[in-house]
Motif scaffolding. Structure first.
Motif, mmCIF file in Angstrom:
data_model
loop_
_atom_site.group_PDB
_atom_site.id
_atom_site.type_symbol
_atom_site.label_atom_id
_atom_site.label_comp_id
_atom_site.label_asym_id
_atom_site.label_seq_id
_atom_site.Cartn_x
_atom_site.Cartn_y
_atom_site.Cartn_z
ATOM 1 N N ASP A 269 0.817 -1.217 0.000
ATOM 2 C CA ASP A 269 0.000 0.000 0.000
ATOM 3 C C ASP A 269 0.854 1.272 0.000
ATOM 4 O O ASP A 269 0.374 2.349 0.335
ATOM 5 C CB ASP A 269 -0.941 0.012 1.204
ATOM 6 C CG ASP A 269 -0.202 -0.102 2.542
ATOM 7 O OD1 ASP A 269 1.023 -0.338 2.534
ATOM 8 O OD2 ASP A 269 -0.868 0.036 3.590
ATOM 9 N N HIS A 270 2.111 1.145 -0.411
ATOM 10 C CA HIS A 270 3.001 2.310 -0.439
ATOM 11 C C HIS A 270 2.779 3.080 -1.738
ATOM 12 O O HIS A 270 2.728 2.498 -2.820
ATOM 13 C CB HIS A 270 4.460 1.864 -0.350
ATOM 14 C CG HIS A 270 5.429 2.998 -0.172
ATOM 15 N ND1 HIS A 270 5.772 3.480 1.063
ATOM 16 C CD2 HIS A 270 6.104 3.749 -1.070
ATOM 17 C CE1 HIS A 270 6.632 4.473 0.929
ATOM 18 N NE2 HIS A 270 6.853 4.654 -0.368
ATOM 19 N N PRO A 271 2.639 4.410 -1.661
ATOM 20 C CA PRO A 271 2.372 5.185 -2.877
ATOM 21 C C PRO A 271 3.560 5.226 -3.829
ATOM 22 O O PRO A 271 4.715 5.355 -3.414
ATOM 23 C CB PRO A 271 2.032 6.576 -2.339
ATOM 24 C CG PRO A 271 2.666 6.644 -0.989
ATOM 25 C CD PRO A 271 2.611 5.243 -0.444
ATOM 26 N N LEU A 272 3.241 5.133 -5.117
ATOM 27 C CA LEU A 272 4.239 5.210 -6.189
ATOM 28 C C LEU A 272 4.291 6.619 -6.761
ATOM 29 O O LEU A 272 5.336 7.264 -6.789
ATOM 30 C CB LEU A 272 3.881 4.212 -7.294
ATOM 31 C CG LEU A 272 4.592 4.372 -8.639
ATOM 32 C CD1 LEU A 272 6.084 4.114 -8.501
ATOM 33 C CD2 LEU A 272 3.973 3.431 -9.689
ATOM 34 N N TRP A 273 3.143 7.083 -7.262
ATOM 35 C CA TRP A 273 3.046 8.432 -7.826
ATOM 36 C C TRP A 273 1.662 9.000 -7.592
ATOM 37 O O TRP A 273 0.717 8.270 -7.273
ATOM 38 C CB TRP A 273 3.423 8.466 -9.305
ATOM 39 C CG TRP A 273 2.688 7.506 -10.199
ATOM 40 C CD1 TRP A 273 1.353 7.227 -10.219
ATOM 41 C CD2 TRP A 273 3.274 6.707 -11.250
ATOM 42 N NE1 TRP A 273 1.058 6.328 -11.205
ATOM 43 C CE2 TRP A 273 2.215 5.987 -11.859
ATOM 44 C CE3 TRP A 273 4.570 6.552 -11.751
ATOM 45 C CZ2 TRP A 273 2.432 5.115 -12.926
ATOM 46 C CZ3 TRP A 273 4.773 5.677 -12.813
ATOM 47 C CH2 TRP A 273 3.726 4.973 -13.381
ATOM 48 N N ILE A 274 1.564 10.295 -7.741
ATOM 49 C CA ILE A 274 0.295 11.008 -7.588
ATOM 50 C C ILE A 274 0.000 11.707 -8.908
ATOM 51 O O ILE A 274 0.776 12.556 -9.362
ATOM 52 C CB ILE A 274 0.357 12.034 -6.435
ATOM 53 C CG1 ILE A 274 0.657 11.325 -5.103
ATOM 54 C CG2 ILE A 274 -0.955 12.803 -6.336
ATOM 55 C CD1 ILE A 274 0.992 12.284 -3.967
ATOM 56 N N LEU A 275 -1.096 11.309 -9.531
ATOM 57 C CA LEU A 275 -1.561 11.923 -10.770
ATOM 58 C C LEU A 275 -2.770 12.795 -10.452
ATOM 59 O O LEU A 275 -3.539 12.483 -9.542
ATOM 60 C CB LEU A 275 -1.935 10.855 -11.795
ATOM 61 C CG LEU A 275 -0.875 9.790 -12.091
ATOM 62 C CD1 LEU A 275 -1.397 8.812 -13.136
ATOM 63 C CD2 LEU A 275 0.424 10.429 -12.575
ATOM 64 N N PHE A 276 -2.935 13.848 -11.209
ATOM 65 C CA PHE A 276 -4.028 14.775 -10.924
ATOM 66 C C PHE A 276 -5.055 14.758 -12.048
ATOM 67 O O PHE A 276 -4.711 14.835 -13.223
ATOM 68 C CB PHE A 276 -3.492 16.192 -10.737
ATOM 69 C CG PHE A 276 -2.731 16.374 -9.456
ATOM 70 C CD1 PHE A 276 -3.399 16.667 -8.273
ATOM 71 C CD2 PHE A 276 -1.349 16.231 -9.427
ATOM 72 C CE1 PHE A 276 -2.703 16.832 -7.087
ATOM 73 C CE2 PHE A 276 -0.640 16.394 -8.248
ATOM 74 C CZ PHE A 276 -1.320 16.693 -7.077
ATOM 75 N N SER A 277 -6.301 14.635 -11.641
ATOM 76 C CA SER A 277 -7.417 14.736 -12.576
ATOM 77 C C SER A 277 -8.511 15.521 -11.892
ATOM 78 O O SER A 277 -8.799 15.306 -10.714
ATOM 79 C CB SER A 277 -7.932 13.349 -12.962
ATOM 80 O OG SER A 277 -8.989 13.435 -13.885
ATOM 81 N N SER A 278 -9.120 16.431 -12.629
ATOM 82 C CA SER A 278 -10.038 17.373 -11.996
ATOM 83 C C SER A 278 -11.484 16.929 -12.104
ATOM 84 O O SER A 278 -11.900 16.375 -13.113
ATOM 85 C CB SER A 278 -9.892 18.751 -12.636
ATOM 86 O OG SER A 278 -8.608 19.247 -12.408
ATOM 87 N N GLY A 279 -12.227 17.199 -11.063
ATOM 88 C CA GLY A 279 -13.661 17.080 -11.107
ATOM 89 C C GLY A 279 -14.268 18.433 -11.437
ATOM 90 O O GLY A 279 -13.590 19.336 -11.918
ATOM 91 N N ALA A 286 -6.042 14.329 -6.195
ATOM 92 C CA ALA A 286 -4.670 13.824 -6.079
ATOM 93 C C ALA A 286 -4.717 12.297 -6.054
ATOM 94 O O ALA A 286 -4.695 11.667 -5.000
ATOM 95 C CB ALA A 286 -4.002 14.378 -4.822
ATOM 96 N N ILE A 287 -4.752 11.706 -7.243
ATOM 97 C CA ILE A 287 -4.971 10.265 -7.394
ATOM 98 C C ILE A 287 -3.661 9.528 -7.128
ATOM 99 O O ILE A 287 -2.659 9.745 -7.812
ATOM 100 C CB ILE A 287 -5.494 9.967 -8.804
ATOM 101 C CG1 ILE A 287 -6.847 10.657 -9.009
ATOM 102 C CG2 ILE A 287 -5.607 8.476 -9.045
ATOM 103 C CD1 ILE A 287 -7.338 10.637 -10.433
ATOM 104 N N THR A 288 -3.676 8.654 -6.156
ATOM 105 C CA THR A 288 -2.461 8.000 -5.679
ATOM 106 C C THR A 288 -2.497 6.517 -6.010
ATOM 107 O O THR A 288 -3.441 5.812 -5.651
ATOM 108 C CB THR A 288 -2.313 8.187 -4.161
ATOM 109 O OG1 THR A 288 -2.461 9.582 -3.837
ATOM 110 C CG2 THR A 288 -0.957 7.698 -3.681
ATOM 111 N N HIS A 289 -1.457 6.047 -6.713
ATOM 112 C CA HIS A 289 -1.345 4.637 -7.088
ATOM 113 C C HIS A 289 -0.216 3.967 -6.312
ATOM 114 O O HIS A 289 0.710 4.628 -5.839
ATOM 115 C CB HIS A 289 -1.064 4.497 -8.583
ATOM 116 C CG HIS A 289 -2.176 4.968 -9.458
ATOM 117 N ND1 HIS A 289 -2.051 6.019 -10.337
ATOM 118 C CD2 HIS A 289 -3.457 4.536 -9.589
ATOM 119 C CE1 HIS A 289 -3.193 6.204 -10.979
ATOM 120 N NE2 HIS A 289 -4.063 5.324 -10.539
#
Length: 675
Positions: A269-279, A286-289
């Protein structure tokens, strides 16, 4: 060209040599499973997710410090966790091919500033190890956030891989984004270190970003260190009260052998990257994978669905602010090389992307449908101007691709190419539906659901649809789901974004139709998120800029995906008393959107409206207005009883029926709905 027209059937030997067929035969040898066709294989992969994803782990030999305890735990889509107990690192898997052939090419890269060049796996791996070691020496630890404001060049890839190699968390914004747009992203995640390039070039013009960088730095109190890249020739970094290092200096020094470097293998469950997509409201999401989720998903999709291999070179025109940049770099998981380009897609001519692809000997050519439509409209014929013999796969993604665009590739590029389209997005950093090696190519059709993705089309009542347009939903968890939105306490925003319509079912926000044999068609967004040239833009980003325009008291923005593959994005503004929408105001609004957000945020037209329609609960009626412009009657798009001022919608209905607006809808083809 009619939707669904058969354009190409791959010869049997091509499928026999595909990664998907090798995997299918492995399933038969390993587990005694044999499937008659792809749809049967897909149904098994979603009905038995533990067996399927556990098999993906073994088939691709995912590296972990410890075995996982279970493939997945949890009871629903929001609480499922994958490969609990494992410890995995994305960068380690991305660079694994270095040990196989360190002298082979991993990047072919060029820009408006730099000529075409190549980088080997050994050169990339060595640079990543040196950079990662220096980051560790600066005190960067697992979980620290590192951000980038750099273009699509090898240095950015080195920074990302070095960041993830040591367990730090990566996030990027494209350098054409204005400072406010960057700050509202990076400000949410409190970065410790930032990689900055002094500028970038687009359309033959160099853009100095030092003032934007100074503003970004001032607005991020968590920043402790800047790494500065002199890329566009603007010399000195802006004055900064925090430590600054040269990118080149951090890469200097003796080589670090592979065996002497330790990748930080991190928990499931460790974060790799944070991508941003707007509502449509609030700050960008701040979408975290996770490392393990992206590794498993990208190994599957790059190998089995895109059929990448060490013999392939993957080119897709993208910037660093789009998830396609992450996706292109993940080609390395299949041992494939990537073609990187920074600059305008039409610099040097409307056919510039084909020149870049052919000069780099790309085997995969990729671009958004909008760019391809521009080439088609300009009469571009790549096969007459370039040696396209290396290109065997064409990937068109980021927005729905029309039947005519599919046909254009076969008529003007190669008549034996595999033309692939897909749909997915930033939320999963992958595809839900996309390519299936061995299946025929039909005009406008996406070939099928991706393995392990339990994708369906539902009516508003939750009924399964085939042959009809419905909501794209996902009914079972998948590894590359976001592990969370950064800073989203109690996962409230995550739940509201995807699970409010259907309980514990992911509603993606696209309109989709499935055929009887599993093919599908995407008909654009069902929500009010803007799809601008293949990149999603939140309406809130537009509104935030317009708050600084005193002459505008309120506004509403929509984007219509037109049946010819283009977009129409009008901005409606309600003017403050005493002001009119003259040419100077239009110019100033467009300039502020371009500078404070990005060029993609600039509308096609600015229209003065008497008022902005709201619901009784205070929500702007973006979706109803979009539906009006797409041709639906006012009686169908909204309940007047739910409106604060029911009469306002009549003005928008009249606007939608104006000849110049109605003309945009007249190119509709048979079987290609516009709404």
């Amino acid at each position: 060209m009619k939707e669904g027209t058969l354009l190409w059937t791959p010869p049997p030997e091509r499928f026999a040599q595909s990664n998907l067929e090798r995997y299918r035969m492995w399933l038969h040898a390993e587990q005694g499973l044999l499937f008659g066709d792809y749809e049967e294989l897909w149904r098994w992969s979603t009905a038995h997710p533990d067996t399927f994803w556990g098999g993906i782990w073994r088939y691709f030999d995912i590296l972990s410090d410890t075995p996982y305890d279970r493939v997945r735990t949890g009871t629903g889509m929001l609480d499922t966790q994958w490969f609990v107990g494992s410890r995995v690192n994305f960068a380690e898997h991305a660079l694994r091919h270095e040990s196989v052939d360190p002298d082979s090419v991993v990047f072919c890269h060029s820009s408006e500033i730099r000529p075409l060049a190549q980088m080997s796996w050994g050169e990339l791996g060595g640079a990543v190890r040196r950079m990662a070691t220096r980051l560790r020496a600066m005190g960067i630890a697992p979980g620290d956030r590192i951000v980038s404001y750099m273009p699509n060049i090898p240095e950015t890839a080195i920074a990302m891989l070095a960041t993830t190699a040591i367990g730090a968390v990566w996030s990027a914004a494209a350098p054409e984004f204005g400072a406010p747009t960057v700050i509202e992203r990076f400000g949410q995640i409190e970065p410790k270190l930032a990689f900055f390039a002094d500028g970038y070039s687009f359309g033959g013009k160099a853009f100095d970003r030092r003032s934007e960088i100074a503003a970004i730095t001032d607005a991020l109190p968590s920043l402790e260190t800047i790494v500065w890249l002199d890329y566009a020739g603007f010399d000195a970094a802006p004055p900064s009260p925090i430590a600054s290092h040269s990118f080149a200096d951090l890469l200097a020094g003796p080589p670090i052998p592979r065996e002497d470097f330790r990748y930080e293998r991190v928990p499931h469950d460790h974060p790799l990257w944070i991508l941003f997509s707007s509502g449509t409201t609030g700050l960008p999401k701040a979408i975290t994978h996770s490392h393990v989720g992206i590794v498993a998903e990208h190994l599957k999709v790059k190998n089995l669905h895109m059929n990448l291999s060490p013999a392939k070179r993957n080119f897709f025109y993208t910037t660093t602010g789009w998830m396609m940049w992450n996706s292109v770099l993940s080609s390395m998981l299949a041992g494939s090389s990537a073609v990187l380009y920074d600059g305008s897609p039409v610099f040097g001519g409307i056919d510039a992307l084909w020149r870049i692809a052919c000069d780099a000997r790309a085997t995969v050519f990729g671009a958004s449908p909008t760019l391809v439509q521009s080439m088609r409209a300009a009469g571009v014929k790549p096969s007459e101007r370039f040696d396209v013999s290396s290109i065997d796969t064409i990937f068109v993604g980021g927005a729905p691709a029309t039947p005519d665009i599919f046909a254009w590739f076969y008529e003007n590029v190669r008549d034996d190419a595999w033309v692939v389209s897909s749909s997915g997005g930033t939320e999963l950093c992958s595809a839900l539906v996309g390519g299936v090696p061995g299946k025929p190519v039909r005009a406008g059709e996406i070939q099928g659901r991706q393995l392990g993705m339990d994708v369906h089309s539902w009516s508003d009542d939750g009924d399964e649809l085939t042959g009809e347009i419905g909501e794209l939903v996902v009914t079972s968890p998948f590894p590359s789901q976001p592990i969370y939105f950064w800073g989203d306490e109690g996962q409230k925003r995550y739940h509201a974004s995807y699970f409010e319509t259907f309980p514990d079912v992911w509603r993606h926000g696209d309109l989709i139709k499935f055929t009887d044999d599993g093919g599908c068609y995407i008909y654009g967004r069902s929500d009010s998120t803007l799809n601008r040239f293949g990149v999603r833009i939140g309406t809130a980003e537009i509104y935030r800029v317009l708050e600084g325009v005193a002459e505008v008291s309120d506004s509403l923005i929509v984007c219509c995906e037109m049946p010819d593959g283009g977009f129409y994005m009008p901005l409606f503004v309600k003017l403050a008393p005493g002001h009119s929408l003259d040419a100077d105001l239009v110019k100033r609004i467009n300039r502020q959107l371009r500078e404070q957000a990005s060029p993609r945020h600039v509308p096609d037209e600015i229209v003065a409206a008497p008022s902005i329609p709201f619901t009784l609960t205070g929500k702007k009626m973006e979706v109803p207005v979009r539906k009006l412009l797409m041709g639906q009657p006012a009686s169908k798009v909204a309940s007047r009883d739910a409106m604060a001022d029911p009469g306002v919608l009549d003005w928008y209905a009249d606007f939608a029926n104006r000849p110049e607006v109605a003309a945009l809808r007249r190119t509709a083809k048979e079987g290609a709905p516009v709404a």
